[in-house]
Design a protein around this motif. Structure first.
Motif, PDB file in Angstrom:
ATOM      1  N   PRO A 122       3.939   4.170   1.401  1.00  0.00           N
ATOM      2  CA  PRO A 122       4.231   2.926   2.137  1.00  0.00           C
ATOM      3  C   PRO A 122       4.881   1.917   1.193  1.00  0.00           C
ATOM      4  O   PRO A 122       4.407   1.702   0.079  1.00  0.00           O
ATOM      5  N   SER A 123       5.991   1.330   1.614  1.00  0.00           N
ATOM      6  CA  SER A 123       6.737   0.434   0.736  1.00  0.00           C
ATOM      7  C   SER A 123       7.054  -0.879   1.442  1.00  0.00           C
ATOM      8  O   SER A 123       7.424  -0.896   2.622  1.00  0.00           O
ATOM      9  N   VAL A 124       6.918  -1.969   0.707  1.00  0.00           N
ATOM     10  CA  VAL A 124       7.220  -3.295   1.248  1.00  0.00           C
ATOM     11  C   VAL A 124       8.104  -4.047   0.270  1.00  0.00           C
ATOM     12  O   VAL A 124       8.142  -3.738  -0.932  1.00  0.00           O
ATOM     13  N   GLY A 125       8.824  -5.030   0.783  1.00  0.00           N
ATOM     14  CA  GLY A 125       9.636  -5.882  -0.071  1.00  0.00           C
ATOM     15  C   GLY A 125       8.778  -6.878  -0.825  1.00  0.00           C
ATOM     16  O   GLY A 125       7.587  -7.078  -0.526  1.00  0.00           O
ATOM     17  N   LEU A 126       9.381  -7.531  -1.795  1.00  0.00           N
ATOM     18  CA  LEU A 126       8.673  -8.519  -2.596  1.00  0.00           C
ATOM     19  C   LEU A 126       8.170  -9.653  -1.704  1.00  0.00           C
ATOM     20  O   LEU A 126       8.893 -10.157  -0.847  1.00  0.00           O
ATOM     21  N   ASN A 127       6.897 -10.019  -1.859  1.00  0.00           N
ATOM     22  CA  ASN A 127       6.233 -11.100  -1.130  1.00  0.00           C
ATOM     23  C   ASN A 127       5.950 -10.766   0.333  1.00  0.00           C
ATOM     24  O   ASN A 127       5.478 -11.628   1.089  1.00  0.00           O
ATOM     25  N   ALA A 128       6.239  -9.520   0.771  1.00  0.00           N
ATOM     26  CA  ALA A 128       5.916  -9.139   2.157  1.00  0.00           C
ATOM     27  C   ALA A 128       4.416  -8.867   2.268  1.00  0.00           C
ATOM     28  O   ALA A 128       3.764  -8.491   1.293  1.00  0.00           O
ATOM     29  N   ASP A 129       3.883  -9.057   3.465  1.00  0.00           N
ATOM     30  CA  ASP A 129       2.456  -8.817   3.707  1.00  0.00           C
ATOM     31  C   ASP A 129       2.247  -7.339   4.040  1.00  0.00           C
ATOM     32  O   ASP A 129       2.746  -6.854   5.066  1.00  0.00           O
ATOM     33  N   PHE A 130       1.534  -6.643   3.199  1.00  0.00           N
ATOM     34  CA  PHE A 130       1.330  -5.195   3.350  1.00  0.00           C
ATOM     35  C   PHE A 130       0.604  -4.883   4.656  1.00  0.00           C
ATOM     36  O   PHE A 130       1.003  -3.985   5.412  1.00  0.00           O
ATOM     37  N   ASN A 131      -0.458  -5.608   4.951  1.00  0.00           N
ATOM     38  CA  ASN A 131      -1.306  -5.285   6.105  1.00  0.00           C
ATOM     39  C   ASN A 131      -0.604  -5.479   7.443  1.00  0.00           C
ATOM     40  O   ASN A 131      -0.875  -4.752   8.405  1.00  0.00           O
ATOM     41  N   SER A 132       0.319  -6.425   7.507  1.00  0.00           N
ATOM     42  CA  SER A 132       0.975  -6.687   8.790  1.00  0.00           C
ATOM     43  C   SER A 132       2.265  -5.893   8.972  1.00  0.00           C
ATOM     44  O   SER A 132       2.762  -5.773  10.097  1.00  0.00           O
ATOM     45  N   THR A 133       2.817  -5.333   7.899  1.00  0.00           N
ATOM     46  CA  THR A 133       4.098  -4.625   8.004  1.00  0.00           C
ATOM     47  C   THR A 133       3.966  -3.107   7.874  1.00  0.00           C
ATOM     48  O   THR A 133       4.909  -2.382   8.190  1.00  0.00           O
ATOM     49  N   ILE A 134       2.812  -2.644   7.416  1.00  0.00           N
ATOM     50  CA  ILE A 134       2.580  -1.199   7.253  1.00  0.00           C
ATOM     51  C   ILE A 134       1.579  -0.738   8.309  1.00  0.00           C
ATOM     52  O   ILE A 134       0.531  -1.383   8.502  1.00  0.00           O
ATOM     53  N   PRO A 135       1.855   0.353   9.048  1.00  0.00           N
ATOM     54  CA  PRO A 135       0.911   0.851  10.056  1.00  0.00           C
ATOM     55  C   PRO A 135      -0.465   1.103   9.444  1.00  0.00           C
ATOM     56  O   PRO A 135      -0.573   1.524   8.287  1.00  0.00           O
ATOM     57  N   ASP A 136      -1.511   0.848  10.232  1.00  0.00           N
ATOM     58  CA  ASP A 136      -2.866   0.939   9.695  1.00  0.00           C
ATOM     59  C   ASP A 136      -3.199   2.334   9.159  1.00  0.00           C
ATOM     60  O   ASP A 136      -3.931   2.477   8.178  1.00  0.00           O
ATOM     61  N   PHE A 137      -2.644   3.393   9.764  1.00  0.00           N
ATOM     62  CA  PHE A 137      -2.989   4.743   9.302  1.00  0.00           C
ATOM     63  C   PHE A 137      -2.310   5.095   7.968  1.00  0.00           C
ATOM     64  O   PHE A 137      -2.663   6.099   7.344  1.00  0.00           O
ATOM     65  N   LEU A 138      -1.349   4.271   7.521  1.00  0.00           N
ATOM     66  CA  LEU A 138      -0.736   4.475   6.210  1.00  0.00           C
ATOM     67  C   LEU A 138      -1.351   3.583   5.134  1.00  0.00           C
ATOM     68  O   LEU A 138      -1.098   3.778   3.942  1.00  0.00           O
ATOM     69  N   GLN A 139      -2.150   2.616   5.543  1.00  0.00           N
ATOM     70  CA  GLN A 139      -2.659   1.636   4.588  1.00  0.00           C
ATOM     71  C   GLN A 139      -3.628   2.194   3.550  1.00  0.00           C
ATOM     72  O   GLN A 139      -3.734   1.628   2.449  1.00  0.00           O
ATOM     73  N   PRO A 140      -4.326   3.311   3.796  1.00  0.00           N
ATOM     74  CA  PRO A 140      -5.166   3.858   2.723  1.00  0.00           C
ATOM     75  C   PRO A 140      -4.377   4.355   1.510  1.00  0.00           C
ATOM     76  O   PRO A 140      -4.939   4.485   0.420  1.00  0.00           O
ATOM     77  N   ALA A 141      -3.087   4.651   1.682  1.00  0.00           N
ATOM     78  CA  ALA A 141      -2.270   5.111   0.562  1.00  0.00           C
ATOM     79  C   ALA A 141      -1.827   3.918  -0.284  1.00  0.00           C
ATOM     80  O   ALA A 141      -1.555   2.838   0.242  1.00  0.00           O
ATOM     81  N   ASN A 142      -1.751   4.112  -1.582  1.00  0.00           N
ATOM     82  CA  ASN A 142      -1.293   3.050  -2.475  1.00  0.00           C
ATOM     83  C   ASN A 142       0.155   2.700  -2.159  1.00  0.00           C
ATOM     84  O   ASN A 142       1.011   3.585  -2.065  1.00  0.00           O
ATOM     85  N   GLY A 143       0.443   1.419  -2.002  1.00  0.00           N
ATOM     86  CA  GLY A 143       1.783   0.991  -1.616  1.00  0.00           C
ATOM     87  C   GLY A 143       2.707   0.783  -2.797  1.00  0.00           C
ATOM     88  O   GLY A 143       2.275   0.737  -3.958  1.00  0.00           O
ATOM     89  N   PHE A 144       3.979   0.674  -2.492  1.00  0.00           N
ATOM     90  CA  PHE A 144       5.014   0.442  -3.509  1.00  0.00           C
ATOM     91  C   PHE A 144       5.766  -0.833  -3.135  1.00  0.00           C
ATOM     92  O   PHE A 144       6.297  -0.946  -2.026  1.00  0.00           O
ATOM     93  N   VAL A 145       5.831  -1.782  -4.064  1.00  0.00           N
ATOM     94  CA  VAL A 145       6.535  -3.046  -3.836  1.00  0.00           C
ATOM     95  C   VAL A 145       7.932  -2.948  -4.442  1.00  0.00           C
ATOM     96  O   VAL A 145       8.087  -2.672  -5.635  1.00  0.00           O
ATOM     97  N   ARG A 146       8.939  -3.150  -3.615  1.00  0.00           N
ATOM     98  CA  ARG A 146      10.324  -3.097  -4.078  1.00  0.00           C
ATOM     99  C   ARG A 146      10.712  -4.458  -4.650  1.00  0.00           C
ATOM    100  O   ARG A 146      10.762  -5.454  -3.938  1.00  0.00           O
ATOM    101  N   GLY A 147      10.998  -4.483  -5.950  1.00  0.00           N
ATOM    102  CA  GLY A 147      11.352  -5.732  -6.609  1.00  0.00           C
ATOM    103  C   GLY A 147      12.848  -6.006  -6.541  1.00  0.00           C
ATOM    104  O   GLY A 147      13.656  -5.090  -6.427  1.00  0.00           O
ATOM    105  N   THR A 148      13.210  -7.270  -6.631  1.00  0.00           N
ATOM    106  CA  THR A 148      14.630  -7.642  -6.582  1.00  0.00           C
ATOM    107  C   THR A 148      15.368  -7.226  -7.850  1.00  0.00           C
ATOM    108  O   THR A 148      16.592  -7.160  -7.869  1.00  0.00           O
ATOM    109  N   GLY A 149      14.625  -6.935  -8.900  1.00  0.00           N
ATOM    110  CA  GLY A 149      15.255  -6.540 -10.154  1.00  0.00           C
ATOM    111  C   GLY A 149      15.691  -5.089 -10.194  1.00  0.00           C
ATOM    112  O   GLY A 149      16.231  -4.635 -11.209  1.00  0.00           O
TER     113      GLY A 149
END
Length: 386
Positions: free
Chosen positions: A84-111
């Motif tokens: 599960p991947s989210v952009g910088l400063n995005a809210d993980f819980n509201s943008t990632i489906p609940d059944f994927l939330q147990p997996a460690n997420g990846f934050v995409r940085g602007t750098g």
């Protein structure tokens, strides 16, 4: 026939998909693999036709509108890895489906506009890149200690196992044996190239042996320092005076982040080069004894036909094999329904004698996997008993 299959799901924009796909294509190309041939990248529609026997991983881009839910849920139910991947400063819980939330997420940085870190994470999941992420920092304590410690901490925070001589050799250990052991198990050397770097025979040996093992070198050149021509082939970053907070560091934050990102990109190039080197040596030795290499399979396994017409599967291993590596190879061979015992092939040069003895013990007592040194491959396979 594909050897690896990937998927980009969720709220990825067309630009996101194009960028990530291009970076994946570049990375797998370093292994001699081609996109849309040995490597396939699926979307939310084609994913339902994937080959479930092929090494696979997916990334799910979180967004305000959650899409590809059926495909993502099917992957989770089949135990396929989904990042599960989210952009910088995005809210993980509201943008990632609940059944994927147990997996460690990846934050995409602007750098990281090329998404190199995310591409590397996907290739780790399918086994093309090893999951160990190891970096060796080579430096002169009298000139760049603060910068070396800073990079050690910064890379460690980004998931790398970083070797720094002042931090990672225990009291009583044989200093040089441990240092070479850690060097040959590293993916990238970060060389802090200061005016007196080549005055030390130890740093001269470190850079020379890194290149002898085909480990990629990231050369960070100190301000107003004219670098030695011995390192002309290394990847290079030039520091300006304003990039340093003191004469020996630390390095200012923006430039330090640039160094970390360059290490990430060099890592896949280094692993690919070392894998291709071991594969080439194995192929040459196999041909010397009249045997033949028949095919390359999933997980970079090599099918070798011996003189008695038996076929074995050899797994070239970059870095230092461990019991965990033996177990991983055994599992991969079982899933691929390979009849013969799989063979781990590794380069023993630089590995501590005590560890080589440990590998010999594993080879004698763990019969699910065998191990051979690539420098002795022809000699060993000519008398192979399985």
């Amino acid at each position: 026939m594909s050897l690896y299959e990937l998927a980009i799901l969720g709220a990825a924009t067309p630009d996101d998909r194009a960028t990530l796909t291009a970076t994946i294509a570049e990375m797998v190309g370093e292994f001699g693999l081609a996109l849309n041939d040995e490597v396939i990248v699926h979307d939310g529609t084609s994913i339902f036709g994937r080959d479930k026997h092929t090494a696979f991983a997916a990334v799910y881009f979180g967004g305000t509108e959650q899409t590809d839910l059926e495909a993502a849920r099917e992957l989770v139910l089949s135990s396929a890895p989904v990042i599960p991947s989210v952009g910088l400063n995005a809210d993980f819980n509201s943008t990632i489906p609940d059944f994927l939330q147990p997996a460690n997420g990846f934050v995409r940085g602007t750098g990281d506009p090329a998404m190199s870190e995310l591409a590397a994470a996907m290739l780790e999941c399918v086994g093309l890149l090893r999951q160990q992420r190891r970096v060796f920092v080579s430096y002169r304590r009298v000139e760049s200690r603060a910068a070396a410690v800073q990079l050690h901490d910064l890379l460690t925070a980004r998931g790398f196992d970083v070797f720094l001589d002042t931090h990672d050799i225990r009291p009583g250990d044989p200093f040089q044996d441990v240092l070479w052991h850690r060097l040959v198990d590293s993916d990238v050397m970060v060389m802090l190239d200061t005016p007196s770097y080549f005055d030390s025979r130890w740093t001269r040996q470190e850079i020379g042996r890194a290149r002898a093992k085909e480990i990629q070198v990231l050369r960070v050149i100190w301000p107003e320092h004219k670098p030695n021509k011995l390192t002309d082939l290394a990847e290079t970053i030039y520091l300006e005076t304003e990039d340093l907070e003191g004469s020996d560091g630390p390095i200012r934050e923006t430039m330090a982040e640039t160094i970390v990102l360059r290490v990430e990109r060099l890592r896949s190039l280094s692993i690919a080069a070392r894998y291709m080197s071991i594969t080439g040596k194995l192929r040459a030795d196999v041909q010397k004894i009249g045997a033949s290499v028949e095919a390359i399979g999933a997980h970079r396994a090599i099918a070798v036909r011996l003189l008695d017409d038996r076929r074995i599967w050899a797994y070239p291993i970059v870095g230092i094999p461990t019991a965990e590596v033996f177990n991983d190879v055994a599992n991969k061979a079982r899933r691929a329904d390979q009849r013969e015992i799989p063979v781990v092939v590794y380069d023993h040069l630089g590995i501590r004698d005590t560890w080589v003895a440990h590998l010999n013990w594993l080879d004698e007592h763990i019969r699910a996997v065998r191990a051979i040194k690539v420098s002795e491959a022809g000699w060993t396979l000519a008398a192979w008993e399985g």
